[in-house]
Design an enzyme around this catalytic site. Structure first.
Site, short mmCIF file in Angstrom:
data_model
loop_
_atom_site.label_atom_id
_atom_site.label_comp_id
_atom_site.label_asym_id
_atom_site.label_seq_id
_atom_site.Cartn_x
_atom_site.Cartn_y
_atom_site.Cartn_z
N TYR A 158 43.49 30.30 40.68
CA TYR A 158 43.21 30.69 42.12
C TYR A 158 44.63 30.10 42.83
O TYR A 158 45.41 31.44 43.59
CB TYR A 158 42.48 30.72 43.36
N LYS A 165 43.68 32.44 51.01
CA LYS A 165 42.89 32.35 51.58
C LYS A 165 42.63 31.87 52.11
O LYS A 165 41.53 31.72 53.26
CB LYS A 165 41.66 32.41 50.60
N ARG A 195 33.06 41.67 39.39
CA ARG A 195 34.29 42.30 37.92
C ARG A 195 34.89 43.01 38.57
O ARG A 195 34.42 44.17 39.25
CB ARG A 195 33.91 42.13 37.12
N THR A 196 35.70 43.53 39.16
CA THR A 196 36.38 44.19 40.27
C THR A 196 37.84 44.69 39.50
O THR A 196 38.42 43.69 38.63
CB THR A 196 36.73 43.97 41.59
#
Ligand code: NAD
Ligand code: 0WE
Length: 258
Positions: A158, A165, A195-196
């Protein structure tokens, strides 16, 4: 009960029918809110067409391009809102971007431009949209953004998005302190992995989802609709005492230590 009738809502971040923002738009519409929807323009106008067809059933009052890296588009967007509605009750910030190169390998190998872009698009954009909305944001209004556990704990790959973030979550607190004076609330939802378009482009996302399914108290991941419902709550008068918070909508994963 949850009632968004008469509320005017701006939803950013819809790319397709898997977008978290699409789940949010549907639940705001269901609650009775009137929508303005933005899309990220591209040369071929593919997103414009796709998003327009998708949101058609929700009958948005406004449908406009918004690339947050384009100050002119942001200005025109809020001019259009001021003209059409004269006010805004709900601002949904549901976008992020980091270069694919920055989302794998060593965190320290991130380039200066990739670091800057991730924070500009994923973090500064919340502050930018809140500032642009400030003159039209109505008393009792609500701003909601989407964050992820990777901004608090290290999640493999990430990387710079985690830094973005972390900055986003702190921006929520500073904005909440400032906008409270006009009785506008600012909160974030920390969603579990879904899931995108954005997450599917990430190697190993399915393994991560399976891990969450094993560990989370609810034994599963969450859906875009569940995130949409929590968002609708935060935007409703039911949440009138809640501001500056990070609400986890993650099937309980965040509480687990082992
Ligand atoms: P998505 O790809 O559907 O949405 C990301 C959106 O960001 C797209 O609509 C894209 O057009 C938009 N975007 C990118 N660059 C932009 C720019 N310069 N200007 C304007 N818009 C831009 O993916 P998603 O997973 O629905 O992501 C939405 C939000 O949810 C992001 O903030 C993401 O970090 C957050 N989130 C996602 C997950 C997940 O697992 N999918 C979990 C927690 C939080
Ligand atoms: O915030 C996100 C997605 C962020 C994202 C994803 C991409 C992939 C395609 C931002 N920019 C890009 N740029 C691209 O070119 N999530 C929370 C989903 C996500 O992304 C991860 C995850 C999870 C979960 C990246 C690495 C590890 C886990």
């Amino acid at each position: 009960m949850l009632n968004l009738t008469g509320k005017k809502a701006l939803v950013t971040g819809i790319a397709n029918n898997r977008s978290i923002a699409w789940g949010i738009a549907q639940q705001l519409h269901q609650g009775g809110a009137e929508l303005a929807v933005t899309y990220l323009p591209d040369e071929k106008g593919r997103f414009e067409k796709k998003v327009a067809e998708l949101v058609e059933p929700l009958k948005p009052s406004l449908f406009l391009p918004c690339d947050v890296q384009n100050d002119g588009q942001v200005k025109e967007l809020f001019e259009a809102i001021a003209q059409k509605w004269g006010k805004l009750d709900i601002l949904i910030h549901c976008l992020a971007f980091a270069s694919k190169d920055a989302l794998s390998g060593d965190f320290s190998s991130v380039s200066r431009p990739d670091f800057a872009q991730a924070l500009e698009v994923s973090t500064y954009s919340l502050v930018q949209l809140a500032a642009a909305a400030k003159p039209v944001l109505a008393e009792g209004g609500s701003i909601v953004t989407l964050t992820y556990l990777g901004g608090v704990k290290v999640i493999p790959n990430y990387n710079v998005m985690g830094v973005a973030k972390a900055g986003l979550e702190m921006s929520v607190r500073y904005l909440a302190a400032e906008f409270g004076k006009q009785n506008v609330r600012v909160n974030a939802i920390s969603a579990g992995p879904i899931r995108t378009l954005a997450s599917s482009a990430v190697g190993g996302i399915l393994d991560m989802i399976h891990h969450v399914e094993k560990v989370a108290p609810l034994g599963r991941t969450v859906t875009q609709t569940e995130v949409g419902n929590a968002t609708a709550f935060l935007c409703s008068d039911l949440a009138s005492g809640i501001t500056g918070q990070i609400l986890y909508v993650d099937a309980g994963y965040e509480i687990m230590g082992m």
